[in-house]
Motif scaffolding. Structure first.
Motif, PDB file in Angstrom:
ATOM      1  N   SER A 165       5.344  24.874 -15.972  1.00  0.00           N
ATOM      2  CA  SER A 165       6.474  24.057 -15.517  1.00  0.00           C
ATOM      3  C   SER A 165       6.123  23.242 -14.274  1.00  0.00           C
ATOM      4  O   SER A 165       6.778  22.244 -13.980  1.00  0.00           O
ATOM      5  CB  SER A 165       7.686  24.948 -15.224  1.00  0.00           C
ATOM      6  OG  SER A 165       7.360  25.907 -14.238  1.00  0.00           O
ATOM      7  N   GLY A 209       0.227  17.704 -19.259  1.00  0.00           N
ATOM      8  CA  GLY A 209       0.187  18.937 -20.026  1.00  0.00           C
ATOM      9  C   GLY A 209       1.222  19.928 -19.543  1.00  0.00           C
ATOM     10  O   GLY A 209       1.237  21.082 -19.965  1.00  0.00           O
ATOM     11  N   TYR A 210       2.105  19.496 -18.623  1.00  0.00           N
ATOM     12  CA  TYR A 210       3.186  20.346 -18.123  1.00  0.00           C
ATOM     13  C   TYR A 210       4.409  20.183 -19.026  1.00  0.00           C
ATOM     14  O   TYR A 210       4.568  19.178 -19.711  1.00  0.00           O
ATOM     15  CB  TYR A 210       3.573  19.959 -16.696  1.00  0.00           C
ATOM     16  CG  TYR A 210       2.519  20.215 -15.642  1.00  0.00           C
ATOM     17  CD1 TYR A 210       1.313  20.838 -15.947  1.00  0.00           C
ATOM     18  CD2 TYR A 210       2.740  19.843 -14.317  1.00  0.00           C
ATOM     19  CE1 TYR A 210       0.355  21.064 -14.969  1.00  0.00           C
ATOM     20  CE2 TYR A 210       1.790  20.058 -13.333  1.00  0.00           C
ATOM     21  CZ  TYR A 210       0.589  20.674 -13.658  1.00  0.00           C
ATOM     22  OH  TYR A 210      -0.347  20.893 -12.706  1.00  0.00           O
ATOM     23  N   LEU A 211       5.302  21.171 -18.967  1.00  0.00           N
ATOM     24  CA  LEU A 211       6.546  21.113 -19.732  1.00  0.00           C
ATOM     25  C   LEU A 211       7.699  20.798 -18.783  1.00  0.00           C
ATOM     26  O   LEU A 211       8.063  21.638 -17.953  1.00  0.00           O
ATOM     27  CB  LEU A 211       6.797  22.444 -20.455  1.00  0.00           C
ATOM     28  CG  LEU A 211       8.061  22.495 -21.308  1.00  0.00           C
ATOM     29  CD1 LEU A 211       7.941  21.532 -22.491  1.00  0.00           C
ATOM     30  CD2 LEU A 211       8.343  23.912 -21.798  1.00  0.00           C
ATOM     31  N   ILE A 233      -1.886  25.016 -19.875  1.00  0.00           N
ATOM     32  CA  ILE A 233      -0.992  24.126 -20.615  1.00  0.00           C
ATOM     33  C   ILE A 233       0.408  24.724 -20.666  1.00  0.00           C
ATOM     34  O   ILE A 233       0.564  25.937 -20.679  1.00  0.00           O
ATOM     35  CB  ILE A 233      -1.534  23.886 -22.057  1.00  0.00           C
ATOM     36  CG1 ILE A 233      -1.086  22.538 -22.603  1.00  0.00           C
ATOM     37  CG2 ILE A 233      -1.163  25.004 -22.990  1.00  0.00           C
ATOM     38  CD1 ILE A 233      -1.793  21.366 -22.035  1.00  0.00           C
ATOM     39  N   CYS A 234       1.413  23.859 -20.668  1.00  0.00           N
ATOM     40  CA  CYS A 234       2.818  24.255 -20.831  1.00  0.00           C
ATOM     41  C   CYS A 234       3.428  24.859 -19.559  1.00  0.00           C
ATOM     42  O   CYS A 234       4.540  25.384 -19.583  1.00  0.00           O
ATOM     43  CB  CYS A 234       2.978  25.222 -21.999  1.00  0.00           C
ATOM     44  SG  CYS A 234       4.677  25.425 -22.548  1.00  0.00           S
ATOM     45  N   LEU A 282       5.491  18.033 -24.058  1.00  0.00           N
ATOM     46  CA  LEU A 282       4.649  18.137 -22.866  1.00  0.00           C
ATOM     47  C   LEU A 282       4.460  16.755 -22.255  1.00  0.00           C
ATOM     48  O   LEU A 282       4.418  15.752 -22.959  1.00  0.00           O
ATOM     49  CB  LEU A 282       3.282  18.728 -23.235  1.00  0.00           C
ATOM     50  CG  LEU A 282       3.284  20.153 -23.794  1.00  0.00           C
ATOM     51  CD1 LEU A 282       1.874  20.549 -24.197  1.00  0.00           C
ATOM     52  CD2 LEU A 282       3.860  21.135 -22.791  1.00  0.00           C
ATOM     53  N   ASP A 283       4.328  16.701 -20.928  1.00  0.00           N
ATOM     54  CA  ASP A 283       4.125  15.403 -20.293  1.00  0.00           C
ATOM     55  C   ASP A 283       2.644  15.062 -20.268  1.00  0.00           C
ATOM     56  O   ASP A 283       1.808  15.784 -20.828  1.00  0.00           O
ATOM     57  CB  ASP A 283       4.761  15.357 -18.895  1.00  0.00           C
ATOM     58  CG  ASP A 283       4.084  16.301 -17.891  1.00  0.00           C
ATOM     59  OD1 ASP A 283       2.950  16.756 -18.157  1.00  0.00           O
ATOM     60  OD2 ASP A 283       4.691  16.584 -16.842  1.00  0.00           O
ATOM     61  N   CYS A 296       0.831  26.495 -13.230  1.00  0.00           N
ATOM     62  CA  CYS A 296      -0.389  26.119 -13.947  1.00  0.00           C
ATOM     63  C   CYS A 296      -1.611  26.838 -13.368  1.00  0.00           C
ATOM     64  O   CYS A 296      -2.433  27.389 -14.108  1.00  0.00           O
ATOM     65  CB  CYS A 296      -0.571  24.592 -13.861  1.00  0.00           C
ATOM     66  SG  CYS A 296      -2.122  23.993 -14.545  1.00  0.00           S
ATOM     67  N   LYS A 333       1.744  28.947 -24.072  1.00  0.00           N
ATOM     68  CA  LYS A 333       1.035  29.125 -22.801  1.00  0.00           C
ATOM     69  C   LYS A 333      -0.284  29.868 -22.971  1.00  0.00           C
ATOM     70  O   LYS A 333      -1.118  29.866 -22.065  1.00  0.00           O
ATOM     71  CB  LYS A 333       1.924  29.858 -21.795  1.00  0.00           C
ATOM     72  CG  LYS A 333       3.009  28.971 -21.195  1.00  0.00           C
ATOM     73  CD  LYS A 333       3.902  29.726 -20.228  1.00  0.00           C
ATOM     74  CE  LYS A 333       4.982  28.797 -19.682  1.00  0.00           C
ATOM     75  NZ  LYS A 333       5.907  29.507 -18.754  1.00  0.00           N
TER      76      LYS A 333
END
Length: 411
Positions: A148, A110-112, A145-146, A106-107, A153, A138
């Motif tokens: 894209s 909190g995104y993937l 969280i997670c 995750l960045d 989100c 997710k």
């Protein structure tokens, strides 16, 4: 004969391990390398770490008991929180591994940043297992969280609140830019809703959290970008200066007996790998400065075509080494803090075409979005000959969905 053969195989294995560690160190960002050094210090009794230069220069914390370990702990807290939730689940070994892999990729928001296909290719597991693992993560807290991207989100959070409103979802999917620009009347016309209804939707969107990682390691005093080097003017020319103070200094205690020889060699290797990382990065940056000198030296300077492949050939390095050396690394310059990766330009014309494609799609009617063929013909009229397949390829690289996915239905 057999003894000699076995001996060579053992030596090859040791070299491979050292090379792997060297490449890992090369790839680490300043923050990651600092944490790695701290872990090595815990394992190796001969390593001492001096943070005086780093924190005297950067930290505004006046507490004498302040420790750099506090930062490392806070930065890891989101991963710890997610791993803890994962630990409560009864999953197969494969699924648990995939979930952990996703969590650790995750960045900072909190995104993937990885697609399903990339996760499948990197891990070797099936697409079905990958999708199942994504579904599991997710559902973890914090909600969102997670995802894209920002749109996904926000929509995840809506679904968690049992809000299933297609118009609201389309507003989030396709009109966030227009919302930020205050084009409310245009949005109402396209979505066929009243301004009062749009205001209700806006109130609902404002309740959502665009950065699910906030509150874990996104604090102002924690999650800052630390540049690796500076490109600055000295006298009449620009030079590259590695910011040595941004990393802690490693010192080695003296050896008291032969039992410490392995620890000593390990510490020496670590110092050598860090020095090699510094030299490789400086060589790359000096070459970038040479090729992109106008960009740094002129107020309106533009980046020229220069690829990592060309850099690899000039420096006699493998292209993957260049990619590792610049990954997640930044420099300080008169033009602000820049990501090193962005200083490589694959094709100047391609950038221009991508900007045009993005501009055309942003201004399209969402009820009748443009096809790739239409965009190809539009660009042809502007003197840019580009095939429909190439338009589709560039559109996908921009993260823009195909026509059928951009069309608003049921409105």
């Amino acid at each position: 004969m057999e003894f000699t053969l076995d001996l060579k195989q053992d030596l090859k294995l040791i070299l491979t391990q050292e090379m792997k560690l060297s490449l890992n160190v090369l790839e680490m960002s300043v923050n990651d390398l600092e944490k790695f050094i701290l872990k090595e210090k815990e394992l190796n009794p001969l390593i001492e770490v001096d943070f005086s230069n780093k924190f005297n220069k950067k930290s505004s914390n006046d507490d004498e008991d302040f420790s750099p370990l506090e930062l490392a702990h806070k930065e890891e807290s989101l991963i710890d929180y997610l791993e803890e939730q994962l630990g409560y689940l009864s999953l197969s070994k494969n699924l648990k591994f995939l979930c952990s892999y996703i969590i650790n990729n995750l960045d900072k928001r909190g995104y993937l940043p990885l697609s399903k296909k990339e996760i499948k290719n990197f891990t070797g597991f099936s697409l079905k297992d990958t999708e199942e693992a994504l579904k599991i993560v997710k559902n973890f807290e914090p909600i969102g969280i997670c995802a894209s991207n920002l749109e996904e989100c926000l929509i995840i959070q809506l679904h968690k609140k049992n809000i299933n409103d297609m118009i609201l979802e389309n507003l989030i999917k396709y009109f966030l830019i227009e919302l930020s620009e205050g084009k409310n009347k245009e949005i109402c016309r396209k979505l066929k809703i009243s301004e009062e209804k749009l205001k209700e939707y806006l109130d609902e969107i404002r309740k959502l959290n665009p950065i699910p990682a906030r509150g874990f390691y996104m604090g102002d005093n924690i999650n800052f970008i630390i540049p690796e080097a500076e490109i600055k003017k000295v006298g009449e020319k620009y030079i590259v200066s590695i910011l040595e103070e941004n990393l802690p200094k490693i010192k080695i205690k003296s050896i008291k007996n032969e039992e410490n020889r392995n620890f000593y060699n390990s510490a020496i290797n670590l110092i050598n790998f860090i020095e090699k990382r510094r030299e490789t990065l400086k060589n790359i940056l000096e070459l970038i400065l040479e090729k992109q000198y106008d960009f740094f030296s002129k107020k309106d300077g533009k980046l020229k075509k220069f690829t990592s492949k060309e850099a690899a050939e000039i420096l006699n390095l493998h292209q993957s080494t260049i990619s590792r050396a610049i990954k997640n690394k930044y420099i300080l310059s008169d033009k602000g803090i820049l990501r090193i990766k962005d200083l490589f330009v694959l094709n100047g014309l391609k950038e221009e075409i991508c900007e045009l494609i993005e501009e055309v799609i942003l201004n399209e009617d969402r009820e009748k979005p443009y096809t790739d063929q239409y965009i190809s013909e539009y660009l042809e009229n502007k003197g840019i000959s580009i095939a429909r397949r190439t338009v589709a390829k560039y559109r996908e690289e921009l993260g823009i969905k195909p026509t059928s996915k951009r069309r608003i239905k049921g409105i």
